[in-house]
Design an enzyme around this catalytic site. Sequence first.
Site, PDB file in Angstrom:
ATOM      1  N   SER A  12       0.821  -1.203   0.000  1.00 36.40           N
ATOM      2  CA  SER A  12       0.000   0.000   0.000  1.00 36.40           C
ATOM      3  C   SER A  12       0.859   1.259   0.000  1.00 36.40           C
ATOM      4  CB  SER A  12      -0.922   0.000   1.221  1.00 36.40           C
ATOM      5  OG  SER A  12      -1.902   1.004   1.094  1.00 36.40           O
ATOM      6  N   GLY A 445     -23.640   8.375 -38.265  1.00 36.47           N
ATOM      7  CA  GLY A 445     -23.883   9.788 -37.999  1.00 36.47           C
ATOM      8  C   GLY A 445     -24.930   9.918 -36.906  1.00 36.47           C
ATOM      9  N   LEU A 446     -25.127  11.126 -36.442  1.00 40.25           N
ATOM     10  CA  LEU A 446     -26.095  11.386 -35.379  1.00 40.25           C
ATOM     11  C   LEU A 446     -27.527  11.107 -35.834  1.00 40.25           C
ATOM     12  CD1 LEU A 446     -24.663  14.774 -34.077  1.00 40.25           C
ATOM     13  CD2 LEU A 446     -24.597  12.583 -32.849  1.00 40.25           C
ATOM     14  N   GLY A 448     -30.948  11.948 -36.983  1.00 41.93           N
ATOM     15  CA  GLY A 448     -31.407  13.128 -37.709  1.00 41.93           C
ATOM     16  C   GLY A 448     -30.408  13.662 -38.703  1.00 41.93           C
ATOM     17  N   SER A 449     -29.256  12.994 -38.838  1.00 41.98           N
ATOM     18  CA  SER A 449     -28.228  13.488 -39.767  1.00 41.98           C
ATOM     19  C   SER A 449     -28.610  13.254 -41.222  1.00 41.98           C
ATOM     20  CB  SER A 449     -26.883  12.811 -39.478  1.00 41.98           C
ATOM     21  OG  SER A 449     -26.984  11.407 -39.659  1.00 41.98           O
ATOM     22  N   SER A 519     -24.120   3.983 -34.688  1.00 46.01           N
ATOM     23  CA  SER A 519     -22.826   3.346 -34.352  1.00 46.01           C
ATOM     24  C   SER A 519     -21.851   4.386 -33.797  1.00 46.01           C
ATOM     25  CB  SER A 519     -22.228   2.634 -35.561  1.00 46.01           C
ATOM     26  OG  SER A 519     -22.271   3.395 -36.733  1.00 46.01           O
TER      27      SER A 519
END
Length: 608
Positions: A12, A445-446, A448-449, A519
């Site tokens: 320790s 991609g995000l 909504g891309s 992804s």
Amino acid sequence: MNGLLKFITCGSVDDGKSTLIGHMLYDAKLLFTDQERALELDSRVGSREGQIDYSLLLDGLMAEREQGITIDAAYRYFTTEKRSFIVADTPGHEEYTRNMAVGASYANLAVVLVDASQGILIQTRRHARICALMGIRHFVFAVNKMDLIRYDEGIYWKIEKEIKKLAVDLELAHVTVIPVSATEGDNVTLQSSNMPWYKGKTLLGHLETVEVEDASEEEGFVLPVQRVCRPDHTFRGFQGQIESGSVHRGDEITVLPSREKAHVQAVFVTDQEASQAWKGQAATLTLDREIDVSRGCMLVKDTELIVSSMFTAVILWMDDSELTQGKNFLVKIGTKLISAAVMDIKYRIDIHTGEHLAATRLYKNEIAVCDIAAAEEIVYDTFQKHKGAGSFILIDRVTNMTSACGVVEHSLRRSENIVWQKLDITREIRAGRMGQKPLTLWFTGLSGSGKSALANELEKRLSVAGRYTMLLDGDNIRMGLNKNLGFEPEDRIENIRRIAEVARLMNDAGLIVLTAFISPFAGDRQNARNIVGETNFVEIYVSTPLEECERRDAKGLYQKAREGRIPNFTGISSPYEAPKNADIVIDTSRQSLEESADLVLQALEKYM
């Protein structure tokens, strides 16, 4: 003189590891005059009110001296009249357990310090367990700071009893307990007059005489091929360090994993031809016939190693990020470096009790038993049988940092009993009939891309052009094949793995596959590329900015995520790791859907 002893000091934080070794070197007159003088001068501004601070001999980093702790492993080489030594003084702080494990991997004896005023602590147990994991069989528990408890015999015997119980729990083979005072020098190099009740050897006396050679020698000859030496067309040698056994000119050896056999034509140690070479030597072997041998192969004789793609192992997780089931890494075992995944965390091991606890993820410095699957068959063995062939590291594919180290417990039988069935109608035949090259176009991609809309438009264009295609969309797949998966990290990893496997099978059918999945993690996309195959995988990054994605969000998912009503939402409460080297990059906010499809088709020409 006894053989070289490589040992590690651990325990320790602030147990006195550096002080102990420093005092040993000082008392044994193993310092040069200038080192001794520098130590005396540095100690004047140290933490011992002008008295010699022996830890300064080992703690060389400025941060170590400022904080009074060891951060990195410090190696010292020294020789007495009876033996030569290499000591690794390793850090006790939990934050630097990785550095302690590195030091333990090279040692054949561990000196574990225990503070007599505190007894066995969590980190003491962790370090002892890690040393045992690394195959160390000889332990010295140095009960330090005896001066602080006024050399109390009763306290010492109580701590020794705890140590012996720990030794039983960890199944430690050879254990010696020595009471010492690192600052005052009691029982370090000279017998202490303050502890007449202790009749054993001093620490240095024990280290000079202990026999650490394992009577049970590893079976047979094993040489992992590190390099193929081909200086000209007349010479082809296979180089590496011999892990066990010996080899002679004329011996018949087996090449793994191919299992082809040949005879040793010549043995070279350095640049000199020799009749034989043995364990620990770096050797070059030439064979009497041409065999396909490359880095990562094993040359063996009089022993059997395992050839399979899956095994169960004990690992020490050392990464700051957590380990989730299904995560993909590079595994280095012997000289082989290959893609692998942690399929299952069977259980983690409680540091205090050794109890097996259920776990689906691991955090830094935890020890666990896991099932690991490599991308193809590799050569290995159990750690108990062959240390060199049974130990490995896991390397993060994105950062290239070592994430874990481990040892093989056993192979998984299902990997040995399942054989890939060769089919007469191959991918090439199917693709030839369709007149196209099978590809996986991986849109990422995000939310909504525009990746799903773009993939759909591109499939229509390819269909009109006479191509045979299949589009795999994220939402559609989660309604069927991946209905049982959520959005936790391990579920996302498995989601992408399954899709990649499906895409590969469809490529085998000759199809061009389009996938539209967020992804979000670079490691998962790399794993998908490995599964599908480098030459068939095209990563298309739809790089539409977050602000535009939120503006397009008809379902209001981003708003719900910002309000905390959707956990683990990519881009808000869960990260998106944007591709750094995507094959194609498109921003749908800059042009229409039709124009974006035109640009992607144009970029795809070189792949098709």
